[in-house]
Design an enzyme around this catalytic site. Structure first.
Site, PDB file in Angstrom:
ATOM      1  N   GLY A  13       0.887  -0.842   0.177  1.00  0.00           N
ATOM      2  CA  GLY A  13       0.081   0.365   0.432  1.00  0.00           C
ATOM      3  C   GLY A  13       1.048   0.924   0.078  1.00  0.00           C
ATOM      4  O   GLY A  13       0.339   2.213  -0.437  1.00  0.00           O
ATOM      5  N   ASP A  14       2.190   0.865   0.884  1.00  0.00           N
ATOM      6  CA  ASP A  14       3.029   2.709   0.667  1.00  0.00           C
ATOM      7  C   ASP A  14       3.525   2.304  -0.542  1.00  0.00           C
ATOM      8  O   ASP A  14       3.356   3.922  -1.197  1.00  0.00           O
ATOM      9  CB  ASP A  14       3.948   2.168   1.742  1.00  0.00           C
TER      10      ASP A  14
END
Length: 259
Positions: A190-191
């Site tokens: 996600g990052d």
């Protein structure tokens, strides 16, 4: 109005969450607000969060998420971050997790860098990650350096190692119709997906000092997904997107720009 907003996501890591919160509130730089975004953790975890809620700089949110199906429908930490981003007041934004510890001068050094370099939108630091087994023993430790101005940030820079200006968010929202991607295919990275969006416009500038410390435990999402015997959560996740895809698309974009 605080100058820095920090968003910490939390779920069922009672062993670490208190130390993580304390490391933020004990920063040498005090003009900050902390949003603790908890995904309906167990009572033991919540009891370790409660002592910090009297600090006027802390805002606490607890979701109502309960079932495994709810947890795999969207990337939960992305959902929580996006909710916090709607409420924050700071000029600069940083991120933390419930198993991450900030160096006591992290915020001060990053704020100074952005203050002194008005054309820089994103700064990142070196970070250290310890891998811990079920007995609490460190089995491996790696350092991610911060030596270069980074146009390929996905999977090179850690979630908790950055600080960016709030002013980048409307550009990201307008371009991609989202900020942190809630698609569950990005649970694992996600990052990296967020950094991919940023790298369409701006590079990440380095502070080559270890300013945050991370812990990967058997409870961590990465560990669950990669386990030879995955738990129910990991089994129900859709196939995960990969770092290579994000980095290759950024390389292709840069090649087109040079033509």
């Amino acid at each position: 109005m605080p100058k820095v907003s920090i968003i910490l996501t939390s779920y069922n890591k009672h062993e670490y969450v208190g130390e993580s919160i304390k490391s933020i509130l004990d920063q040498t730089y005090e003009d900050l607000e902390l949003f603790i975004m908890d995904d309906n953790s167990n009572e033991e975890t919540l009891n370790n969060i409660k002592p910090f809620l009297n600090d006027h700089r802390v805002t606490f949110f607890k979701s109502e998420t309960q079932t495994i199906d709810e947890r795999v429908a969207k990337t939960r930490y992305a959902v929580l971050i996006n909710e916090a981003l709607e409420k924050i007041e700071g000029e600069y934004i940083a991120y933390a997790t419930d198993d991450n510890v900030f160096h006591m001068e992290k915020v001060e050094k990053m704020v100074n860098y952005l203050d002194n370099n008005p054309n820089v939108q994103v700064v990142y630091s070196a970070s250290q990650t310890d891998y811990i087994n079920e007995k609490g023993e460190i089995t491996n430790s790696i350092v991610r350096p911060a030596k270069a101005i980074q146009w390929l940030a996905p999977c090179v820079i850690d979630h908790c190692s950055i600080m960016h200006r709030k002013t980048i968010l409307p550009v990201i929202q307008k371009t991609f119709n989202s900020i942190w991607d809630e698609n569950p295919q990005f649970y694992k990275i996600g990052d990296a997906r967020f950094f991919w969006k940023i790298n369409h416009f701006w590079p990440f500038y380095p502070i080559n000092e270890i300013l945050d410390f991370n812990t990967i435990t058997p409870k961590s999402i990465h560990a669950q997904i990669q386990n030879a015997q995955p738990n129910e959560f990991a089994r129900k996740l859709p196939p995960q997107r990969m770092c290579k895809e994000l980095r290759d698309s950024l390389r292709a974009m840069k090649r087109l720009e040079r033509k």
